[in-house]
Structure formats: structure tokens, C-alpha cells
Design a protein around this motif. Structure first.
Motif, PDB file in Angstrom:
ATOM      1  N   VAL A  36       0.873  -1.177   0.000  1.00  0.00           N
ATOM      2  CA  VAL A  36       0.000   0.000   0.000  1.00  0.00           C
ATOM      3  C   VAL A  36       0.908   1.225   0.000  1.00  0.00           C
ATOM      4  O   VAL A  36       1.684   1.437   0.935  1.00  0.00           O
ATOM      5  CB  VAL A  36      -0.941   0.015   1.214  1.00  0.00           C
ATOM      6  N   LEU A  37       0.831   1.999  -1.068  1.00  0.00           N
ATOM      7  CA  LEU A  37       1.791   3.070  -1.304  1.00  0.00           C
ATOM      8  C   LEU A  37       1.362   4.395  -0.684  1.00  0.00           C
ATOM      9  O   LEU A  37       2.171   5.107  -0.093  1.00  0.00           O
ATOM     10  CB  LEU A  37       1.992   3.254  -2.810  1.00  0.00           C
ATOM     11  N   MET A  38       0.114   4.758  -0.834  1.00  0.00           N
ATOM     12  CA  MET A  38      -0.372   6.069  -0.403  1.00  0.00           C
ATOM     13  C   MET A  38      -1.893   6.084  -0.471  1.00  0.00           C
ATOM     14  O   MET A  38      -2.508   5.169  -1.027  1.00  0.00           O
ATOM     15  CB  MET A  38       0.170   7.177  -1.316  1.00  0.00           C
ATOM     16  N   VAL A  39      -2.491   7.106   0.112  1.00  0.00           N
ATOM     17  CA  VAL A  39      -3.912   7.387  -0.068  1.00  0.00           C
ATOM     18  C   VAL A  39      -4.026   8.828  -0.547  1.00  0.00           C
ATOM     19  O   VAL A  39      -3.420   9.731   0.043  1.00  0.00           O
ATOM     20  CB  VAL A  39      -4.710   7.191   1.239  1.00  0.00           C
ATOM     21  N   GLY A  40      -4.754   9.038  -1.631  1.00  0.00           N
ATOM     22  CA  GLY A  40      -5.027  10.376  -2.123  1.00  0.00           C
ATOM     23  C   GLY A  40      -6.524  10.583  -2.223  1.00  0.00           C
ATOM     24  O   GLY A  40      -7.303   9.662  -1.981  1.00  0.00           O
ATOM     25  N   TRP A  41      -6.910  11.800  -2.586  1.00  0.00           N
ATOM     26  CA  TRP A  41      -8.333  12.129  -2.695  1.00  0.00           C
ATOM     27  C   TRP A  41      -8.652  12.511  -4.136  1.00  0.00           C
ATOM     28  O   TRP A  41      -7.905  13.257  -4.771  1.00  0.00           O
ATOM     29  CB  TRP A  41      -8.678  13.275  -1.742  1.00  0.00           C
ATOM     30  N   MET A  42      -9.756  12.025  -4.631  1.00  0.00           N
ATOM     31  CA  MET A  42     -10.201  12.334  -5.989  1.00  0.00           C
ATOM     32  C   MET A  42     -11.605  12.932  -5.955  1.00  0.00           C
ATOM     33  O   MET A  42     -12.438  12.508  -5.153  1.00  0.00           O
ATOM     34  CB  MET A  42     -10.248  11.067  -6.842  1.00  0.00           C
ATOM     35  N   ASP A  43     -11.847  13.900  -6.830  1.00  0.00           N
ATOM     36  CA  ASP A  43     -13.227  14.279  -7.107  1.00  0.00           C
ATOM     37  C   ASP A  43     -13.635  13.575  -8.408  1.00  0.00           C
ATOM     38  O   ASP A  43     -12.866  12.766  -8.956  1.00  0.00           O
ATOM     39  CB  ASP A  43     -13.391  15.804  -7.185  1.00  0.00           C
ATOM     40  N   ALA A  44     -14.852  13.834  -8.879  1.00  0.00           N
ATOM     41  CA  ALA A  44     -15.343  13.102 -10.053  1.00  0.00           C
ATOM     42  C   ALA A  44     -14.430  13.313 -11.264  1.00  0.00           C
ATOM     43  O   ALA A  44     -14.172  12.379 -12.036  1.00  0.00           O
ATOM     44  CB  ALA A  44     -16.779  13.531 -10.376  1.00  0.00           C
ATOM     45  N   GLU A  45     -13.932  14.542 -11.420  1.00  0.00           N
ATOM     46  CA  GLU A  45     -13.070  14.828 -12.567  1.00  0.00           C
ATOM     47  C   GLU A  45     -11.730  14.089 -12.452  1.00  0.00           C
ATOM     48  O   GLU A  45     -11.210  13.579 -13.457  1.00  0.00           O
ATOM     49  CB  GLU A  45     -12.838  16.342 -12.676  1.00  0.00           C
ATOM     50  N   ALA A  46     -11.184  14.002 -11.245  1.00  0.00           N
ATOM     51  CA  ALA A  46      -9.924  13.267 -11.059  1.00  0.00           C
ATOM     52  C   ALA A  46     -10.129  11.771 -11.324  1.00  0.00           C
ATOM     53  O   ALA A  46      -9.257  11.120 -11.907  1.00  0.00           O
ATOM     54  CB  ALA A  46      -9.378  13.494  -9.647  1.00  0.00           C
ATOM     55  N   VAL A  47     -11.287  11.235 -10.940  1.00  0.00           N
ATOM     56  CA  VAL A  47     -11.582   9.833 -11.261  1.00  0.00           C
ATOM     57  C   VAL A  47     -11.667   9.666 -12.773  1.00  0.00           C
ATOM     58  O   VAL A  47     -11.114   8.717 -13.344  1.00  0.00           O
ATOM     59  CB  VAL A  47     -12.894   9.362 -10.590  1.00  0.00           C
ATOM     60  N   ARG A  48     -12.375  10.599 -13.437  1.00  0.00           N
ATOM     61  CA  ARG A  48     -12.530  10.519 -14.892  1.00  0.00           C
ATOM     62  C   ARG A  48     -11.154  10.539 -15.572  1.00  0.00           C
ATOM     63  O   ARG A  48     -10.876   9.721 -16.458  1.00  0.00           O
ATOM     64  CB  ARG A  48     -13.385  11.688 -15.402  1.00  0.00           C
ATOM     65  N   ARG A  49     -10.292  11.464 -15.133  1.00  0.00           N
ATOM     66  CA  ARG A  49      -8.949  11.542 -15.737  1.00  0.00           C
ATOM     67  C   ARG A  49      -8.156  10.267 -15.474  1.00  0.00           C
ATOM     68  O   ARG A  49      -7.427   9.789 -16.350  1.00  0.00           O
ATOM     69  CB  ARG A  49      -8.181  12.745 -15.155  1.00  0.00           C
ATOM     70  N   THR A  50      -8.269   9.727 -14.261  1.00  0.00           N
ATOM     71  CA  THR A  50      -7.533   8.503 -13.916  1.00  0.00           C
ATOM     72  C   THR A  50      -7.995   7.335 -14.782  1.00  0.00           C
ATOM     73  O   THR A  50      -7.173   6.563 -15.298  1.00  0.00           O
ATOM     74  CB  THR A  50      -7.715   8.185 -12.416  1.00  0.00           C
ATOM     75  N   LEU A  51      -9.331   7.224 -14.954  1.00  0.00           N
ATOM     76  CA  LEU A  51      -9.863   6.119 -15.763  1.00  0.00           C
ATOM     77  C   LEU A  51      -9.482   6.268 -17.235  1.00  0.00           C
ATOM     78  O   LEU A  51      -9.203   5.277 -17.919  1.00  0.00           O
ATOM     79  CB  LEU A  51     -11.388   6.059 -15.639  1.00  0.00           C
ATOM     80  N   SER A  52      -9.460   7.501 -17.738  1.00  0.00           N
ATOM     81  CA  SER A  52      -9.279   7.686 -19.178  1.00  0.00           C
ATOM     82  C   SER A  52      -7.816   7.787 -19.596  1.00  0.00           C
ATOM     83  O   SER A  52      -7.484   7.466 -20.741  1.00  0.00           O
ATOM     84  CB  SER A  52     -10.043   8.931 -19.656  1.00  0.00           C
ATOM     85  N   THR A  53      -6.931   8.225 -18.675  1.00  0.00           N
ATOM     86  CA  THR A  53      -5.529   8.417 -19.060  1.00  0.00           C
ATOM     87  C   THR A  53      -4.627   7.274 -18.625  1.00  0.00           C
ATOM     88  O   THR A  53      -3.501   7.156 -19.121  1.00  0.00           O
ATOM     89  CB  THR A  53      -4.944   9.710 -18.451  1.00  0.00           C
ATOM     90  N   GLY A  54      -5.076   6.456 -17.624  1.00  0.00           N
ATOM     91  CA  GLY A  54      -4.208   5.395 -17.128  1.00  0.00           C
ATOM     92  C   GLY A  54      -3.097   5.897 -16.231  1.00  0.00           C
ATOM     93  O   GLY A  54      -2.164   5.162 -15.908  1.00  0.00           O
ATOM     94  N   ARG A  55      -3.161   7.145 -15.832  1.00  0.00           N
ATOM     95  CA  ARG A  55      -2.275   7.711 -14.808  1.00  0.00           C
ATOM     96  C   ARG A  55      -3.150   8.174 -13.646  1.00  0.00           C
ATOM     97  O   ARG A  55      -4.329   8.475 -13.846  1.00  0.00           O
ATOM     98  CB  ARG A  55      -1.480   8.918 -15.350  1.00  0.00           C
ATOM     99  N   THR A  56      -2.555   8.267 -12.457  1.00  0.00           N
ATOM    100  CA  THR A  56      -3.358   8.691 -11.306  1.00  0.00           C
ATOM    101  C   THR A  56      -3.422  10.212 -11.207  1.00  0.00           C
ATOM    102  O   THR A  56      -2.413  10.905 -11.279  1.00  0.00           O
ATOM    103  CB  THR A  56      -2.779   8.132  -9.987  1.00  0.00           C
ATOM    104  N   TRP A  57      -4.635  10.699 -11.042  1.00  0.00           N
ATOM    105  CA  TRP A  57      -4.909  12.116 -10.828  1.00  0.00           C
ATOM    106  C   TRP A  57      -5.618  12.269  -9.488  1.00  0.00           C
ATOM    107  O   TRP A  57      -6.492  11.461  -9.145  1.00  0.00           O
ATOM    108  CB  TRP A  57      -5.815  12.666 -11.929  1.00  0.00           C
TER     109      TRP A  57
END
Lengths: 129, 129
Positions: free
Chosen positions: B40-61
Motif C-alpha cells: 500500500v503506497l499512499m492514499v489520495g483524494w479524488m473528485d469526479a473529474e480526477a476519477v474521470r482523468r484517472t480512468l481515461s488516461t491510465g495515470r493517477t490524478w
């Protein structure tokens, strides 16, 4: 820089809890990971008292935001979590609790609560460093 | 009961994000786990847009609560996270993001952000089930 590995020996449990950064509701998220196979089982929320109970009893205690009460994992289901270590992160605002899990961790009967795949696109693998 | 393993195929990314339960700040905690060794590396916080970017780009936002801005992990440090899967938990209010991590995940230079041992008492091992 203080050596984190020394913290447990040099500081009282209350001082360690006082050093945590709880949110404006007085809560901190706790990631629960299986100490044997490293599965991330669930995330629960603890207040200072739940952290104190977890550290002192060796069982996981959480604060239920919906029921507004403390609950010990497995108290009714028997699916208890036996604490092996509790680690804080670099910001002291998240906990990682490593446990021996008895039975499934999820109330739905699955081993882990994380089962719903959101279908991420996969980026190309990084070049090994 | 719907089969969670089918969700990624049958539902659009936007519908999957709409099904998540964000908190009153519009955020959801995301546990980031190494896909190879399960750390377990870290915990970050995402809003809907950060989830969308993470799902679509394959990088974590993530959404930075302190800076009030989006940040892509590794954008400045080069310590990028390449997404292998994104799973929601049974309450749809926490994410587990499995990644290939380039370099250390923590800004302090350690592999994981979780290094400060709080010194839990260990309860006796459970009877194997």
C-alpha cells in the motif's frame, strides 16, 4: 530527522494519537490490509478513541458515521481482525492497519470489500528503473 | 444481484463515476496499491473529474485539498503511477487503485508513505478457519 521505527518505543500511545491529524469531523481513514497475502480488505474510519482501542486491544475498532457509534469489526459476525501493526503515513492523516482476518472482511461475504471494477484504461508499462 | 465483474463492460465510464458516493466536499479517498508486490503506497483524494482523468488516461490524478488544484502523481518528480485497475468498494465510497509505481511513491523518498509505526498491542493469533 527522527527515525520512524523508533517512534513506538520512545513515545506513549496517547502522544502518538495526539500526533495524528484528524479531519474536521475528528476522523481519520484506516486502510485495513491482510498481513499474510497483502489483500486490501476495507477502509474504515476511526476517531481518537477508536485508534486508542485498536492500539490497546489488538482488535480493530471504528466509528460508524451512519450509526454514530463505535463498532468492533467482527463483534457480531465473528469475522474479527487481529492487529499486527498500525502505521501512519507521512502526513499523519491516514492509517494502515495490518491484520490477520478471520473469515471474509466484507459484510457481503467477499474476502475484500473492493470488487466493483470501474474499467480503467491501462497506460503503457513504465520502463523499469 | 449484478455481477461486479461485468460492470466495466456494460456501463459507460460516466455512469460508473455517477454511481460513486462522494463526500460533502465532493471527494472520495483512493488507496493506491502496487500491482506487483501489493504494497500500500499512499492514499489520495479524488473528485469526479480526477476519477474521470484517472480512468481515461491510465495515470493517477488527485485533487489537492491544501492547494485546491488537480495534480497528476509524478508530473514533477517523474515518480508516475501507471494504472492497472480501479475498484470501488461495497459502499461505493472508497477506491482501490492498483498501479505500476515508478520510483518511490512518497515525496519523502520512501517507497510507501506508511512508515510511522504507532506500536499496537498484538492480540493472540486467530484460530485458522
Amino acid at each position: 530527522m527522527p527515525d520512524p521505527s523508533q517512534a513506538a518505543d520512545d513515545v506513549s500511545p496517547d502522544a502518538r494519537i495526539d500526533g495524528l491529524r484528524f479531519d474536521d469531523r475528528g476522523l481519520i481513514p484506516a486502510v485495513v490490509q491482510d498481513d499474510h497475502d497483502q489483500t486490501v480488505l476495507m477502509v474504515g474510519w476511526m476517531d481518537a478513541e477508536a485508534v486508542r482501542r485498536t492500539l490497546s486491544t489488538g482488535r480493530t475498532w471504528f466509528w460508524s458515521r451512519s450509526r454514530q457509534e463505535y463498532w468492533q469489526k467482527g463483534a457480531t459476525s465473528g469475522h474479527t481482525q487481529h492487529v499486527r501493526s498500525v502505521l501512519a503515513d507521512c502526513d499523519a492523516d491516514t492509517l494502515l492497519v495490518r491484520v490477520e482476518q478471520v473469515g471474509p472482511a466484507c459484510h457481503t461475504g467477499t474476502r475484500s470489500c473492493f470488487t466493483a471494477d470501474l474499467g480503467a484504461e491501462q497506460s503503457s508499462a513504465p520502463v523499469p528503473s
